[in-house]
Design a protein around this motif. Structure first.
Motif, PDB file in Angstrom:
ATOM      1  N   ASP A  29       0.805  -1.218   0.000  1.00 44.16           N
ATOM      2  CA  ASP A  29       0.000   0.000   0.000  1.00 44.16           C
ATOM      3  C   ASP A  29       0.840   1.272   0.000  1.00 44.16           C
ATOM      4  O   ASP A  29       0.299   2.374  -0.005  1.00 44.16           O
ATOM      5  N   MET A  30       2.164   1.110   0.014  1.00 40.13           N
ATOM      6  CA  MET A  30       3.058   2.267   0.079  1.00 40.13           C
ATOM      7  C   MET A  30       3.682   2.538  -1.282  1.00 40.13           C
ATOM      8  O   MET A  30       4.162   1.622  -1.948  1.00 40.13           O
ATOM      9  N   ALA A  57       4.255   7.913   0.812  1.00 38.14           N
ATOM     10  CA  ALA A  57       2.931   8.252   0.295  1.00 38.14           C
ATOM     11  C   ALA A  57       2.178   6.958   0.039  1.00 38.14           C
ATOM     12  O   ALA A  57       2.771   5.881  -0.012  1.00 38.14           O
ATOM     13  N   ILE A  58       0.878   7.066  -0.111  1.00 37.79           N
ATOM     14  CA  ILE A  58       0.090   5.870  -0.398  1.00 37.79           C
ATOM     15  C   ILE A  58       0.232   5.494  -1.868  1.00 37.79           C
ATOM     16  O   ILE A  58       0.414   6.349  -2.725  1.00 37.79           O
ATOM     17  N   ARG A  59       0.155   4.204  -2.119  1.00 40.58           N
ATOM     18  CA  ARG A  59       0.182   3.718  -3.499  1.00 40.58           C
ATOM     19  C   ARG A  59      -1.231   3.808  -4.051  1.00 40.58           C
ATOM     20  O   ARG A  59      -2.199   3.479  -3.379  1.00 40.58           O
ATOM     21  N   ALA A  78       7.761  12.283  -3.687  1.00 39.20           N
ATOM     22  CA  ALA A  78       6.433  11.761  -3.348  1.00 39.20           C
ATOM     23  C   ALA A  78       5.932  12.367  -2.038  1.00 39.20           C
ATOM     24  O   ALA A  78       4.771  12.766  -1.925  1.00 39.20           O
ATOM     25  N   ALA A  79       6.809  12.472  -1.044  1.00 32.17           N
ATOM     26  CA  ALA A  79       6.413  13.068   0.242  1.00 32.17           C
ATOM     27  C   ALA A  79       6.088  14.546   0.082  1.00 32.17           C
ATOM     28  O   ALA A  79       5.183  15.069   0.735  1.00 32.17           O
ATOM     29  N   SER A  80       6.811  15.233  -0.798  1.00 26.40           N
ATOM     30  CA  SER A  80       6.593  16.674  -0.968  1.00 26.40           C
ATOM     31  C   SER A  80       5.217  16.988  -1.545  1.00 26.40           C
ATOM     32  O   SER A  80       4.738  18.101  -1.422  1.00 26.40           O
ATOM     33  N   ARG A  81       4.589  16.006  -2.135  1.00 24.43           N
ATOM     34  CA  ARG A  81       3.280  16.231  -2.736  1.00 24.43           C
ATOM     35  C   ARG A  81       2.133  15.985  -1.766  1.00 24.43           C
ATOM     36  O   ARG A  81       0.976  16.182  -2.115  1.00 24.43           O
ATOM     37  N   LEU A  82       2.446  15.558  -0.570  1.00 22.49           N
ATOM     38  CA  LEU A  82       1.402  15.363   0.432  1.00 22.49           C
ATOM     39  C   LEU A  82       0.809  16.705   0.833  1.00 22.49           C
ATOM     40  O   LEU A  82       1.525  17.701   0.959  1.00 22.49           O
ATOM     41  N   ASP A  85      -4.228  14.317   3.692  1.00 18.81           N
ATOM     42  CA  ASP A  85      -3.808  13.132   2.943  1.00 18.81           C
ATOM     43  C   ASP A  85      -3.385  12.040   3.906  1.00 18.81           C
ATOM     44  O   ASP A  85      -2.816  12.309   4.965  1.00 18.81           O
ATOM     45  N   GLY A  86      -3.620  10.803   3.516  1.00 17.65           N
ATOM     46  CA  GLY A  86      -3.100   9.667   4.257  1.00 17.65           C
ATOM     47  C   GLY A  86      -1.699   9.342   3.772  1.00 17.65           C
ATOM     48  O   GLY A  86      -1.354   9.591   2.608  1.00 17.65           O
ATOM     49  N   ALA A  87      -0.883   8.802   4.650  1.00 17.16           N
ATOM     50  CA  ALA A  87       0.487   8.403   4.314  1.00 17.16           C
ATOM     51  C   ALA A  87       0.946   7.410   5.377  1.00 17.16           C
ATOM     52  O   ALA A  87       0.233   7.151   6.352  1.00 17.16           O
ATOM     53  N   PHE A  88       2.111   6.871   5.189  1.00 21.95           N
ATOM     54  CA  PHE A  88       2.704   5.978   6.183  1.00 21.95           C
ATOM     55  C   PHE A  88       3.942   6.644   6.745  1.00 21.95           C
ATOM     56  O   PHE A  88       4.732   7.231   6.014  1.00 21.95           O
ATOM     57  N   VAL A  89       4.076   6.563   8.073  1.00 23.19           N
ATOM     58  CA  VAL A  89       5.179   7.216   8.775  1.00 23.19           C
ATOM     59  C   VAL A  89       5.941   6.157   9.559  1.00 23.19           C
ATOM     60  O   VAL A  89       5.340   5.297  10.208  1.00 23.19           O
TER      61      VAL A  89
END
Length: 146
Positions: free
Chosen positions: A46-47, A128-130, A60-64, A68-72
């Motif tokens: 999912d990443m 970021a999410i896939r 990819a992170a800069s576009r959050l 938005d959902g993401a993984f940390v």
């Protein structure tokens, strides 16, 4: 937990490292995965970010954006689902002199704990999410901005 981030001037919303897009002035819908709740352990499938190139992971992170959902990456070395509270920018414009001051603040637990991840750690600490259809990150985020 209030998920409404502080109001930021429009000039600051889309400047942190994301390429300029003809649609950047529009507010896009938040990107998220409905099967996750804040704090759930993430699955690599999912990443976004199969690449070992830190520049692509940082991009990819800069576009959050807010909500938005993401993984940390947490201190216990697990990747958990989180939601962007805000993107913290040093000024209205980001350049080589102040880029290290950019941060993304996430809600990382159901109890409301937050975590700030600085620019220098985006490649190693944020995914970021896939997109569900397996599209490349650039295509997915461009479509969201349209």
């Amino acid at each position: 937990i209030p998920l409404t981030p502080p109001v930021m001037p429009p000039a600051q919303r889309y400047v942190c490292l994301a390429p300029v897009s003809p649609h950047a002035h529009r507010r896009r819908r938040p990107a998220y995965l409905s099967e996750y709740s804040i704090g759930d352990e993430g699955s690599p499938r999912d990443m976004a970010g199969d690449s070992s190139d830190p520049r692509l992971l940082t991009l990819a992170a800069s576009r959050l954006r807010e909500l938005d959902g993401a993984f940390v990456l947490r201190s216990d070395l697990r990747w958990t689902y989180a939601v962007v509270v805000r993107v913290i920018l040093p000024k209205e414009t980001v350049d080589d002199d102040n880029i290290q001051s950019c941060q993304i603040e996430f809600i990382v637990s159901k109890a409301g704990a937050t975590k700030n991840v600085s620019y220098g750690r985006w490649a190693s600490g944020v995914r970021a999410i896939r997109h569900p259809d397996g599209e490349e990150v650039d295509e997915f985020y461009y479509k969201l901005r349209s």
